[in-house]
Structure formats: C-alpha cells, structure tokens
Design an enzyme around this catalytic site. Structure first.
Site, PDB file in Angstrom:
ATOM      1  N   SER A 652      -2.581  13.263  -5.837  1.00  0.00           N
ATOM      2  CA  SER A 652      -3.170  11.927  -5.693  1.00  0.00           C
ATOM      3  C   SER A 652      -4.246  11.868  -4.611  1.00  0.00           C
ATOM      4  O   SER A 652      -4.895  10.835  -4.452  1.00  0.00           O
ATOM      5  CB  SER A 652      -2.082  10.892  -5.390  1.00  0.00           C
ATOM      6  OG  SER A 652      -1.460  11.165  -4.150  1.00  0.00           O
ATOM      7  N   LYS A 695       1.146   2.379  -1.285  1.00  0.00           N
ATOM      8  CA  LYS A 695       0.002   2.990  -0.618  1.00  0.00           C
ATOM      9  C   LYS A 695      -0.959   1.925  -0.087  1.00  0.00           C
ATOM     10  O   LYS A 695      -1.437   2.006   1.052  1.00  0.00           O
ATOM     11  CB  LYS A 695      -0.722   3.922  -1.588  1.00  0.00           C
ATOM     12  CG  LYS A 695       0.071   5.186  -1.916  1.00  0.00           C
ATOM     13  CD  LYS A 695      -0.632   6.032  -2.963  1.00  0.00           C
ATOM     14  CE  LYS A 695       0.148   7.311  -3.233  1.00  0.00           C
ATOM     15  NZ  LYS A 695      -0.483   8.147  -4.279  1.00  0.00           N
TER      16      LYS A 695
END
EC number: 3.4.21.53
Length: 786
Positions: A652, A695
């Site tokens: 990611s 996140k």
C-alpha cells in the site's frame, strides 16, 4: 488540470430510516430467520428436511458471526415436521442382569411409568411381608411341613420295627448318620461281646443288616424326594401368596399401559421376577438384600427401578447446546456406587449424554473442541454411522480389560448434528478424514457481510430488535438504530455493505443499555451508542496512544506542513488482537550516480515482507517505463521507511515510494501537508488497499498534534471511495474545507497534487514537456547521461 477533493457526503453513508414508520425497536418484530445468510439458511432448511443418514451440518464462518445464535433462533421459530418424540428408559433385564434393556415410550410416559413402579414397590414392600406373616399362611405351611414329617416318621418307624424284629436297632450317630446295631435283648452288642458270638450268628446279623441298609437307602431317597416336593410346594405356596398380592396391582398397570407393548411385556416380566425373587422383600437384613435396596433416595429394590434416561418434557424439537465436549458428557456413562465398603453398579446408575438428550432433535457442538478431546471424534462418527448409542465403558475399550461391567442395549439414534467451526478446520477434515464428507454432507457457509440497501437496512433493524428482545435490553430509538447500522458498515469497511458480526453489535447494545440505565433513561439513544463506542475505544487504545505520543514528543519525525525533496508521508495500519489504527510513516528516497537500480533498504536488511518487495519491484518497472525507454537510468535510488524497526509488509506504500523517487529525480519538493496511501500496477494505475479509514484518521490525528492547517489532506485510490466511513470530526473538517480527501486513478495525479505541477505525458519520441515533473526529471537524467 486541478484535481478536486471529495465532498463530505462521499466520505460517510448515513442510514436512511426516514421512511421507516416505527419509532423504536418496541414496534419492530424480531427477525425469525438467519439475517443476511440466505445461503446458510437454505442449507440448514435442506439438511433439517432430510431424515436419511449423513445429512448433518457443518456451519462454517469466522468467530463472532453469531452462527449458533442465529441457527438457534431459526430452529426455535421454525419448527420442522418431526415424528413423535420419545422417552428413553433403562430397565433390568431379568434374564441377564448385565445387559439392561431399553424401553422406548412416547413423550411423558417414562416419567409416569417410573412413578407408578415406585408406588408399586412401596406397596409390595408393605403388602408382601404382611401376606407371609399371618395365620392362614402359617397354617398352610405347617400343614405341608407336618405332611412331610408324618411321611418321614412313618417310613422310618416301619423300618425300625422291622429291624427290631430281627434284634437290630436303628440309631442316629452324633454326625447325623443312620446306623444299624445288633441287639442282645434290649442292649446293643459291644464290639467285644459281638466278637464272642459264633460265626454263624455273626453272619446272620451281618446279612440282616445288609438287607436293612438297602431298605434304608431306598427310604433316604424317598425322604430326599419328599423334601424336594415339600420345597416345591412351599415355593408354589409362596408364589401363590405373592401372586395374590401383586396380581391386582399389575393388572391395573397393564390396563393403564395397554397401548404400549414394550411396557406391557416389561410388567409381565417384572411380575414373574418378583414372584421368583420374593426373598428381596422378606430378607432385607442380609448383606445382599441391603445392597439390592441401597438407594440414594428411597429404599426400594434396585432391580425394579425405572431409569428414565431422557424425558421429553415439552412437545418441541429437542435442541441441545453442548459446552463440555468430553466423551462422557456426549455419550453418557455408567456410575458406580459404594455401600458399606462394597462397590457396585447397575442399570439405575446409567447417565445420559448430550446425544441421548438430543435424540430426535438437534445437537450443536464446536468442531475444534470435539477434535481436541480424546476419542470423542471417533465416538461421534461411530454413533452416526451405526445410528445407535452404545454405552460400553470407554475404560474397557481403551484398556482392553476383561473386568465385569454392564453392557446395556444400545439406544437407537436419530439426531441432526450441527458442527460449528472455521473454514480451515473444514478443509482439514475434508482432506484427512474420508468419513467426514459422508457424515456431514451439508455445509452452511456463513457470510461476513451483506449488501446494504434500503430493504437490507430495514431487515437489519429487525435483527437489532431480536437482540434487544432476546437480551431484555432497553429499546432503541430510530437514531440509535441508524447509528448501529452505520457502525456495522464501518466494521464491514464498505459504505455499501453491513457487517454480520452479531457479537460486535450485541456487545455494543449491552454496553449502551448499561449506559442508558445508569443515566436513568427509558430508551437507548444515539448518544448512548456514541458513548459506548468511545468507551470501547478507550479500553483497547493504549498502544495507539503510545504511538501518537511519539509524534507529540518528537520521537517520531514527521512534518505536516511545508515541502521536502525525496520525502513523502505514507500511511500504514498497526493492529492488536482487538484494535486497528492508522499511523503515518515517512518514506524517503535518495539518488546517486549508478546503473538505474532501485535499492529497497527494508528488503536488504530482512525487514521487508515479500508483498512489500513485490510492490517495490512493480514501481521499479513503472519507473523504467517512464524514464528508461530510450536510455538506461544513470542513477541508483535508495528508498526506505524512516524509523521502521519492526518490519514492513504490504504494497500500500508503493505509490508513496514512487512519488518520493520522482521527487528525488526531479529535485522538485513534495508537499508535507499531504499523505498518500495506495498501491500501483506496472502501468501506474492506483489499486485499492485495506484499512483506508484508519489510515486517514491516523494522519488527521497527527495533523492535530503537529498543527492543523486548511490545506492538509490524504490521497487515496478512487477504488477505495466506497470503503470510506470516517469519523464525525473529519467529516466536519472536510465540510468546512479544513481537510481534504483526494481520490485518484493514476499515480501521475498524486505527483501533481504533491508538487503542484502536472506529471507530464510523453510524446511519440518518449520526451516530456519541460515544464512538467517528468520533463524536469528527464532533463536532469539526460544531463547525467552526457
């Protein structure tokens, strides 16, 4: 071309219950099916409808889905067509006491029969001794005894008279033997005086005595036969007396249970055995009699007790949930008892297991717990194969001893087993146990989530109502219901789905109920739900607070403002067993003259996982396709996660790493008030990642620590927009223009956001416009090549 950020309405999907007429769960009927589990529900319906062997169910899915609760609710509210339920009893086998018999009687008859037999025994314990303790019985017994005595006396007197005529006397020795002695007048000869007789007289006496002894032997045989006849007559007298007592009682019971052949035959056998063993009712003082009547509750003959192994109290499908998965708890066992130092057992000490109790219904057990216990899995398969429950002692099977024990008749088994487990256990059983697929032919696969639309939201409200009603909680108002649905969507990590992890919802409702009751509220409101969520977060967020403290005190270096070359704020997720949260990481890239290699420092020191290494190799491939089509890249690039000491995995961060490398190539600074998450493919296209909500929230929290400015924000892949269910404080900041979420489809869009300049599009010759980031980088690389 400017890239616009997402609006606050795209970051969170509210539950729309405006068209819902009910005001609270009080008005919402509880659900009577398995919510969102159409596939699993269909499997359960199919298996429950088939009575043939092997159609048992393996219910698989992650823990916390509420598989057992949902199946229980479904079974209780959807009764299936069942044959008649039975009580199962063990009774004495009067022909072989080691092999107790099974009585199968309709529901409720077992308990009634036990009470009737106990009453019968109580009556017999009083009536039989009275019948043998009266003048009529004594006179009949004396008459038989006198008849025997008269016959014995007459026969012996005749022999005595005959002997006396021959001058011989019949006497009885001290040992009780009969003896003939020669007489001298009225006195018996002594050995000395007999020896003085002439030989002829002695021979005559010997011959006469021999003849008399032959007659005596005949008489003794007659005496023995007469005594046997007397014993038979006394026994018949006792049987007649006992029959007179018991016959009336048994006749009444036979009439009561005439519809049940097995019970009627047992009563016939019981009557015969009582007549044959009437001494049990008359001789309780001896040791065997005491053991025969030893009981923990009533002093009744043990051989005539009715051991009601299973009594179906209700006319409902038996549904048994077994928590203890050891051998005895599932298959039953035979107890032993101690009475005055003597250890004994019998059929009345047979105890039922869960399979006995579930016979005719359903047994719910846990796969892992069954497999953990010795001999249980083999025993379960044996019972399902044979369709009967055999109570042969486990100790006898394991030790292979020849110790005397009971060997009860097996109980016919007709049960559905629902085995709960995860998918991995299912795979292992399929692979390593050839019998598993035959015995558990139906798999009920439970989903983790369901599609979210208006109908499913209304359906989910009924599920919430079920939890409230089943747990007797305060009712929830409409806003509280909406907040729970939104919470479930957050757990699912998708605006368009609802999590089916019922344990999370149930726990949230219980905690909100506690908060509401503490506040003396009469209904659960959205504020109580929010408070419960905050309390849950507070209990599990110690690690998160510790990580955020490192940003506060400067231990973790991070900029949330300004610009820097070769530096990007990436986003990662940290997790414990019960909590997941986001924390930003600084990724840096440096370059030096070289051969175009991209060095992943994490991988070189064995801190990078294989997926992270794959991501770096993909960005290297794309980097070569951008800058290395016409000539080799004359730089060696080193990239790393700064202050990462525990290992890195996942791809990611590959877009963030690419942006850092391009900044290092072009010497153009990246904005530090923006963070990015997302992976990329070899064509630079942004790919979705996990934990996007955590996140974004993690970077927002760090921005608050480092100082909030209105330009801060996060770049995410466009394919992750449907996963957004962000916190309310972030939604407020976005709606005010104080925080931004950009959704991109290509990494070039990220470069534009970081640098304020377009990335650039290559011409047919492979060159980029000089005013673009790629053009600037290309010109610097060309200068190095020269």
């Amino acid at each position: 071309m400017a890239i616009s950020s997402l609006s606050s309405s795209e970051l969170y999907r509210t539950a729309d219950l405006d068209l819902f007429s009910c005001k609270s769960t009080k008005d919402i009927p509880p659900i009577d099916e398995i919510v969102g589990q159409e596939r699993a529900q269909s499997a359960v319906e199919f298996a429950m409808s088939i009575r043939e062997k092997g159609y048992n169910i393996y219910a698989m899915g992650r823990n916390g889905l509420g598989k057992r609760t949902m199946i229980l609710r479904y079974l209780k509210r959807h009764p299936f067509d069942q044959h008649q339920l039975y009580d199962w009893c063990y009774v004495a086998n009067f022909e072989d006491i080691r092999v107790p018999k099974v009585l199968k009687v309709p529901r409720g008859i077992g308990h009634s029969l036990r009470i009737d037999i106990e009453k019968l025994m109580t009556k017999l314990l009083k009536a039989i001794p009275m019948a043998f303790d009266n003048e009529m019985y004594f006179s009949r017994a004396d008459r038989l005894k006198n008849q025997l005595a008269n016959k014995q006396t007459t026969a012996l007197e005749a022999l005595t008279k005959k002997a006396k005529e021959e001058s011989i006397s019949l006497t009885i020795t001290a040992q009780g033997d009969y003896q003939f002695v020669a007489l001298d007048g009225e006195e018996a000869y002594t050995e000395e005086s007999f020896a003085l007789l002439d030989k002829k007289t002695q021979a005559k006496f010997d011959k006469t005595i021999d003849t008399l002894e032959i007659s005596l032997r005949h008489i003794i045989r007659d005496l023995t036969e007469w005594e046997e006849q007397y014993t038979d007559k006394i026994q018949k007298l006792n049987s007649d007396v006992t029959l007179d007592v018991i016959g009336h009682f048994i006749k009444t019971l036979k009439s009561k249970y005439k519809k049940y052949p097995e019970v009627k035959q047992y009563l016939i056998d019981l009557q015969s055995d009582v007549i044959e063993n009437v001494d049990i009712f008359l001789e309780e003082s001896n040791e065997q009699g005491e053991i025969a009547t030893a009981s923990l509750d009533k002093k009744l003959p043990r051989r005539y007790k009715i051991n009601v192994l299973v009594s179906q109290a209700k006319d409902d499908l038996p549904i048994i949930i077994e928590e203890s998965h050891n051998y005895h708890s599932l298959f039953g066992y035979v107890e032993t008892a101690t009475f005055k130092g003597t250890v004994f057992t019998d059929f009345s000490l047979i105890r039922a297991g869960a399979l006995h109790k579930a016979n005719g219904g359903v047994l719910l057990i846990d796969a892992v717990k069954v497999l953990e216990q010795p001999y249980v899995w083999d025993g379960l398969k044996r019972a399902l194969r044979s369709r009967e429950l055999n109570l042969t002692a486990l100790e006898k099977q394991v030790t292979m001893t020849g110790a005397v024990s009971l060997d009860p008749e097996p109980v016919p088994l007709d049960v559905k087993i629902i085995l709960f487990g995860d998918y991995r256990t299912y795979q292992l059983l399929q692979h390593y146990d050839s019998e598993f697929a035959e015995l558990f032919r139906v798999s009920a696969d439970f989903e983790d989530e369901m599609k979210r639309d208006h109908d499913s939201e209304l359906h989910y409200t009924r599920f919430i109502s079920s939890i409230v009603h089943d747990n007797k909680l305060l009712h929830c108002d409409k806003k509280a219901i909406a907040r729970i649905i939104e919470y479930s969507a957050r757990i699912a990590g998708d605006q368009n789905k609802i999590s089916l992890h019922s344990a999370n919802v149930a726990n949230l409702l219980r905690e909100a109920n506690y908060i509401a009751r503490t506040a003396n509220a009469n209904i659960i409101r959205a504020t109580h739900i929010e408070k419960a969520l905050l309390n849950q977060l507070s209990r599990v967020s110690r690690l998160q607070e510790s990580v955020m403290e490192t940003f506060t005190n400067g231990t973790t270096l991070m900029q949330a403002q300004g610009e820097a070359i070769g530096q990007v704020n990436a986003l990662s997720v940290l997790s414990t067993s019960d909590h997941m949260f986001g924390a930003p990481n600084r990724i840096t890239a440096t370059t030096s003259y070289g051969s175009g290699e991209v060095i992943d420092i994490e991988r070189n020191v064995d801190l990078g996982g294989s997926i992270h290494s794959k991501g770096v190799m993909i960005l290297t491939a794309y980097l070569s396709s951008v800058f290395g089509k016409t000539a080799k890249i004359p730089l060696t690039t080193n990239i790393t996660f700064e202050q990462s000491y525990g290992g890195v995995d996942g791809d990611s961060a590959s877009m963030a790493e690419f942006c850092a490398v391009v900044s290092a190539f072009s010497k153009q600074p990246n904005r530090q008030d923006i963070a990015i998450t997302g992976s990329m493919n070899q064509f630079g296209e942004a790919q979705p990642i996990g934990g996007v909500n955590e996140k974004i929230e993690g970077f927002f929290d760090v921005c608050k620590i480092k100082g909030r400015i209105a330009t801060q924000g996060v770049i995410i892949p466009k394919s992750n927009v449907h996963n957004l269910m962000l916190r309310s404080d972030i939604l407020q900041a976005v709606s005010k223009g104080e925080f931004h979420i950009w959704a991109i489809e290509h990494v070039s869009e990220a470069i534009q956001l970081f640098t304020g300049k377009e990335a650039g599009t290559a011409t047919d010759e492979g060159s980029y416009p000089i005013e673009t980031i790629y053009g600037i980088a290309q010109s610097k690389l060309n200068a190095l090549r020269k």
